[in-house]
Design a protein around this motif. Structure first.
Motif, PDB file in Angstrom:
ATOM      1  N   HIS A   1      -5.490  -3.417   9.361  1.00 28.11           N
ATOM      2  CA  HIS A   1      -4.534  -2.943  10.354  1.00 28.11           C
ATOM      3  C   HIS A   1      -4.737  -1.450  10.628  1.00 28.11           C
ATOM      4  CE1 HIS A   1      -0.773  -2.598  12.493  1.00 28.11           C
ATOM      5  NE2 HIS A   1      -0.375  -1.646  11.668  1.00 28.11           N
ATOM      6  N   ILE A   2      -4.896  -0.689   9.560  1.00 30.79           N
ATOM      7  CA  ILE A   2      -5.069   0.753   9.719  1.00 30.79           C
ATOM      8  C   ILE A   2      -6.360   1.074  10.456  1.00 30.79           C
ATOM      9  CG2 ILE A   2      -5.634   2.802   8.351  1.00 30.79           C
ATOM     10  CD1 ILE A   2      -3.336   2.148   6.633  1.00 30.79           C
TER      11      ILE A   2
ATOM     12  N   ARG B   1      -9.926   8.940   4.815  1.00 30.85           N
ATOM     13  CA  ARG B   1     -10.079   7.875   3.832  1.00 30.85           C
ATOM     14  C   ARG B   1      -9.945   6.509   4.502  1.00 30.85           C
ATOM     15  NH1 ARG B   1      -5.572  10.579   0.378  1.00 30.85           N
ATOM     16  NH2 ARG B   1      -6.634  12.406  -0.472  1.00 30.85           N
ATOM     17  N   GLY B   2     -10.510   5.528   3.859  1.00 36.57           N
ATOM     18  CA  GLY B   2     -10.389   4.170   4.373  1.00 36.57           C
ATOM     19  C   GLY B   2     -11.430   3.876   5.419  1.00 36.57           C
TER      20      GLY B   2
ATOM     21  N   TYR C   1       2.762  -7.399  -3.747  1.00 38.26           N
ATOM     22  CA  TYR C   1       2.378  -7.991  -2.475  1.00 38.26           C
ATOM     23  C   TYR C   1       1.308  -9.062  -2.651  1.00 38.26           C
ATOM     24  CZ  TYR C   1       4.842  -4.193  -0.176  1.00 38.26           C
ATOM     25  OH  TYR C   1       5.800  -3.321   0.251  1.00 38.26           O
TER      26      TYR C   1
ATOM     27  N   ARG D   1      -6.812   2.900  14.208  1.00 42.11           N
ATOM     28  CA  ARG D   1      -7.655   4.072  14.463  1.00 42.11           C
ATOM     29  C   ARG D   1      -8.708   3.769  15.516  1.00 42.11           C
ATOM     30  NH1 ARG D   1      -8.167   6.131   8.248  1.00 42.11           N
ATOM     31  NH2 ARG D   1      -5.947   6.590   8.061  1.00 42.11           N
TER      32      ARG D   1
ATOM     33  N   LEU E   1      -4.536  -3.400  -7.486  1.00 39.49           N
ATOM     34  CA  LEU E   1      -3.824  -4.115  -6.429  1.00 39.49           C
ATOM     35  C   LEU E   1      -2.332  -4.023  -6.728  1.00 39.49           C
ATOM     36  CD1 LEU E   1      -6.112  -7.244  -6.242  1.00 39.49           C
ATOM     37  CD2 LEU E   1      -5.762  -5.618  -4.419  1.00 39.49           C
ATOM     38  N   ASN E   2      -1.553  -3.832  -5.667  1.00 42.08           N
ATOM     39  CA  ASN E   2      -0.111  -3.720  -5.849  1.00 42.08           C
ATOM     40  C   ASN E   2       0.459  -5.069  -6.262  1.00 42.08           C
ATOM     41  OD1 ASN E   2       2.642  -3.374  -5.582  1.00 42.08           O
ATOM     42  ND2 ASN E   2       2.422  -1.981  -3.859  1.00 42.08           N
TER      43      ASN E   2
ATOM     44  N   GLU F   1      -3.430  -4.839   5.420  1.00 42.17           N
ATOM     45  CA  GLU F   1      -2.995  -3.463   5.616  1.00 42.17           C
ATOM     46  C   GLU F   1      -4.185  -2.554   5.940  1.00 42.17           C
ATOM     47  OE1 GLU F   1      -1.121  -1.613   2.207  1.00 42.17           O
ATOM     48  OE2 GLU F   1       0.291  -0.642   3.579  1.00 42.17           O
ATOM     49  N   ALA F   2      -5.271  -2.730   5.163  1.00 41.48           N
ATOM     50  CA  ALA F   2      -6.454  -1.895   5.397  1.00 41.48           C
ATOM     51  C   ALA F   2      -7.050  -2.184   6.773  1.00 41.48           C
ATOM     52  CB  ALA F   2      -7.476  -2.136   4.292  1.00 41.48           C
TER      53      ALA F   2
ATOM     54  N   ASP G   1      -1.414  -9.479   2.399  1.00 40.69           N
ATOM     55  CA  ASP G   1      -0.801  -8.238   2.871  1.00 40.69           C
ATOM     56  C   ASP G   1      -1.673  -7.034   2.575  1.00 40.69           C
ATOM     57  OD1 ASP G   1       1.809  -9.287   3.769  1.00 40.69           O
ATOM     58  OD2 ASP G   1       1.934  -9.902   1.678  1.00 40.69           O
TER      59      ASP G   1
ATOM     60  N   PRO H   1      -5.681  11.507   4.679  1.00 41.95           N
ATOM     61  CA  PRO H   1      -5.620  10.053   4.872  1.00 41.95           C
ATOM     62  C   PRO H   1      -6.421   9.584   6.079  1.00 41.95           C
ATOM     63  CG  PRO H   1      -3.453  10.889   4.363  1.00 41.95           C
ATOM     64  CD  PRO H   1      -4.347  12.076   4.522  1.00 41.95           C
TER      65      PRO H   1
ATOM     66  N   ILE I   1     -11.273  -5.030   0.487  1.00 42.07           N
ATOM     67  CA  ILE I   1     -10.381  -4.025   1.076  1.00 42.07           C
ATOM     68  C   ILE I   1     -11.173  -2.765   1.415  1.00 42.07           C
ATOM     69  CG2 ILE I   1      -8.491  -2.443   0.556  1.00 42.07           C
ATOM     70  CD1 ILE I   1      -7.192  -4.720  -1.009  1.00 42.07           C
TER      71      ILE I   1
ATOM     72  N   MET J   1     -13.217   3.487  -1.396  1.00 44.01           N
ATOM     73  CA  MET J   1     -13.546   3.567  -2.804  1.00 44.01           C
ATOM     74  C   MET J   1     -13.213   2.268  -3.519  1.00 44.01           C
ATOM     75  SD  MET J   1     -12.735   6.942  -4.958  1.00 44.01           S
ATOM     76  CE  MET J   1     -13.235   7.107  -6.639  1.00 44.01           C
TER      77      MET J   1
ATOM     78  N   MET K   1     -10.781  -6.100  -4.077  1.00 44.22           N
ATOM     79  CA  MET K   1     -10.849  -4.649  -3.897  1.00 44.22           C
ATOM     80  C   MET K   1     -12.050  -4.261  -3.047  1.00 44.22           C
ATOM     81  SD  MET K   1      -8.287  -3.275  -5.191  1.00 44.22           S
ATOM     82  CE  MET K   1      -8.813  -1.600  -4.851  1.00 44.22           C
TER      83      MET K   1
END
Lengths: 381, 325
Positions: free
Chosen positions: A120-121, A90-91, A109, A125, A105-106, A117-118, A113, A87, A217, A96, A214
């Motif tokens: 934020h991550i 990735r991102g 949410y 980092r 997409l979930n 989320e992407a 959100d 993980p 993101i 991808m 997508m």
């Protein structure tokens, strides 16, 4: 030559299912240099998607199994990395865009959100609060000059929008900041009225809009490598054109290296700098798009290009290759294409098959073909 | 809600039941603090019997004998039992316990079984330690599921002895396996959805995906199942008490009331005692079932579509169905 972002060497992926072992990807090797777009083209079931998923190790293992090879991404061998560290690559390292925008997409949410989320991550980092194996990179120097996009440069931070207040109250400065960044990325993918889109659920968007989200993101992690796995094949034709135009424009702005998977020769011609042609899990030809398309050096590529209807239909019925695609669990020995090939000789059936080497008499040294008789390919009618 | 008015009925009933139960529990201490002397919404204490009780003479065949049972009247809305205790008081006094059993035992079972189901569904790769754990969980679940739940609960309750806590433990021990199965199945569906792969590709760790993306998407079926299950647990609990190995007789509880009055042969001379306790069980379970059914219709997109189609006149629905096909 700069160091490649991605070096895939002799990668083989099998699927082990009840009916036997299917060799989906066999001995595939290629390099992807910073700022380049490599297109992978091939027909259904030739292993394109398996290849795309194998690089960031998103395959379901089992049934998939990476049998051998190495995938070096900016110096890290992804296949040797323990699973729990994946993980972190990735991102922000590799991200991808998938085939099905409908389900990617979930549904639970809001758009906000999911984009947040992407971002934020990535921020965690960048600030060192969360471990990332590769530092997110600023856009690369491009190895090949491209036309800069006219008009606004959308990557620059925008002034906070004065649009209608979001239904979601944002209190802290961080949250406000995050919201501005989310809006930036939605604007980057040319979403009209991003303020409204933020508060919508995925089912309220059309397929094209979802694919744009997508893409937003995927880009918001500022990845060094973007893998686009047939991003337009689930969309209808006008939306396909829009999304492709968008991606083309984004390429000149973001300058990430892209691995672009498609079954559409026209799309690849439009999008990619280099093209790899896959057949039955093998990479049979690799080279700059213009060279490969003008002067294919593998009989399979030749056959593919020869069946473009708007170019050749005036010359009578389009030719077809004899036979059909081999079963991936029982590949013919030697060159996988030999049972259908007009140039096939006795040595084509012997293991190991032809390696991807410089095509004889090709225009440039980067043009590679896995065929003993690449010199004779231009002679095929 | 609009499509099914019974959902609203169930919802209102559940709300009323919960309000009454909370008042029974909360009013005495609060009331005493406010007015300085004991206060209750119960007409009488649940175990209070007037001595000597007002008697009436019952004649069956050639026999006549005195009994304390009084039929429903304005003073005793649900009548009195064989010891002269007010039935309304007893039924209401039993409400908090029975409701707590329904809610809390089911909640614990759902949490325990649900967590195990999450683990078993999410980390199910064969030939790993995590996979071995998930197989172990599933085999253990199978062992528990091999026995009919009521029989197993009865056996455990009988072993542990009579009392409220042993009965609760017995139900808890038999109830979690269903949630393991339910949650594992849902997790297996959700974790192969493209949006989970997309979340992986966006760099989310396994744990974060589990918590943010998987749990959120299995919540709806679990909620529906939970709501429907509250009633089932309540009936099971009452059944255990009814058989006589559950709650002690001095604790007001619907199941053991039914059992006690039935052993006292009150069905013939004072049916209101048994009907009051049985009716309380019936109404509570009905309320939760209606609410659960309604929630399922509202939350499950598949049956929501079915509802929408049912709402459209058939002449309009037919071409739409053709178009979809």
């Amino acid at each position: 030559m700069t160091e490649p972002v991605l070096q895939v060497e002799r990668l083989s992926v099998d699927y082990e299912v009840g009916a036997g072992t299917f060799h989906a990807v066999q001995d595939v090797s290629f390099e992807l240099h910073p700022g380049r777009v490599l297109g992978i083209v091939g027909e259904t079931g030739c292993g394109k998607s398996t290849l795309a998923h194998a690089i960031p190790r998103l395959l379901q293992e089992p049934p998939a199994r990476i049998r051998s090879g190495s995938v070096r991404f900016r110096g890290i061998d992804l296949l040797k990395l323990p699973r729990w560290q994946l993980p972190r690559v990735r991102g922000t390292g590799i991200s991808m865009v998938f085939q099905e925008p409908i389900n990617s997409l979930n549904p639970a949410y809001r758009i906000y959100d999911q984009v947040a989320e992407a971002i934020h991550i990535r921020r965690l980092r960048e600030s060192g609060q969360a471990p990332g194996l590769v530092s997110p990179q600023e856009p690369f120097d491009y190895s090949k000059p491209k036309m800069p996009k006219t008009g606004e440069v959308l990557l620059k931070p925008l002034v906070p929008s004065r649009g209608p207040a979001s239904r979601r109250p944002t209190f802290s400065k961080d949250a406000q900041d995050l919201r501005v960044t989310v809006l930036e990325y939605l604007k980057l993918v040319r979403i009209n009225d991003p303020e409204t889109i933020l508060n919508l659920y995925p089912h309220e968007l059309s397929g094209g809009m979802r694919q744009r989200v997508m893409i937003a993101i995927a880009l918001s992690g500022r990845p060094s490598l973007l893998i686009a796995d047939e991003p337009t094949s689930a969309l209808d034709i006008t939306i396909q054109a829009q999304v492709l135009t968008l991606m083309k424009e984004l390429m000149t702005e973001i300058r990430t290296s892209i691995l672009f998977i498609s079954h559409d020769l026209g799309v690849i011609a439009e999008m990619a700098d280099d093209v790899g042609v896959m057949y039955a899990g093998h990479l049979v030809e690799l080279g700059p798009v213009d060279q490969v398309y003008r002067d294919p050096r593998h009989p399979y590529t030749k056959g593919l290009l020869r069946s473009a209807p708007n170019k050749y239909k005036a010359q009578g019925p389009l030719p077809s290759l004899p036979g059909s695609v081999p079963n991936l669990s029982r590949l013919p020995g030697g060159c996988p294409f030999h049972p259908r090939c007009v140039l096939a000789q006795a040595d084509c059936t012997k293991d190991p098959g032809p390696k991807l080497t410089k095509a004889v008499d090709a225009a440039g040294p980067e043009h590679l073909a896995a065929c003993y008789y690449s010199k004779e390919v231009p002679g095929i009618p | 809600m609009r499509a099914n008015p019974l959902t609203l009925v169930g919802f209102v009933m559940v709300v009323l039941i919960v309000i009454v139960a909370s008042l029974v529990v909360l009013l005495p201490p609060i009331g005493q603090a406010l007015v300085g002397h004991p206060v209750s919404i119960l007409p009488y204490g649940p175990n209070y019997y007037p001595s000597p009780c007002p008697t009436r003479i019952v004649t069956t065949g050639n026999f006549s004998y005195p009994t304390c049972t009084l039929p429903p009247s304005t003073e005793h809305l649900l009548g009195t039992d064989n010891l002269g205790r007010d039935m309304l008081s007893r039924v209401m006094a039993a409400l908090p316990l029975d409701l707590a059993i329904g809610f809390v035992v089911t909640a614990f079972a759902a949490l325990l079984g649900g967590s195990l189901g999450l683990v078993a569904g999410y980390w199910d790769q064969p030939r790993t330690i995590k996979g071995a754990i998930s197989v172990a969980i599933l085999r253990l679940t199978d062992i528990f599921l091999a026995f009919p739940s009521l029989v197993l609960a009865l056996a455990i309750a009988a072993t542990l002895g009579r009392g409220t806590l042993p009965t609760v433990l017995a139900i808890l021990l038999t109830w979690w396996p269903y949630y393991v199965r339910l949650v594992r199945g849902e997790v297996l569906v959700v974790k192969h959805q493209p949006y989970v792969t997309a979340a992986k590709a966006a760099g989310l760790s396994d744990l974060r995906i589990l918590i943010r993306h998987v749990i959120r998407n299995i919540l709806e079926p679990v909620t529906v199942y939970y709501t429907l299950d509250v009633g089932t647990v309540l009936v099971t609990f009452s059944t255990i008490s009814f058989i006589g190995i559950g709650v002690p007789l001095d604790v007001p509880e619907w199941g053991n009331m039914v059992e006690y009055y039935q052993t006292q042969n009150l069905m013939g001379i004072a049916p209101w005692t048994i009907l009051a306790a049985g009716g309380a069980i019936f109404l509570t379970v009905l309320a939760f079932s209606l609410l659960g059914d309604g929630l399922r219709d509202v939350l499950d997109p598949r049956s929501r579509r079915a509802l929408a189609q049912a709402a459209v006149p058939t002449t309009v629905a037919a071409p739409a169905a053709l178009g979809e096909a």
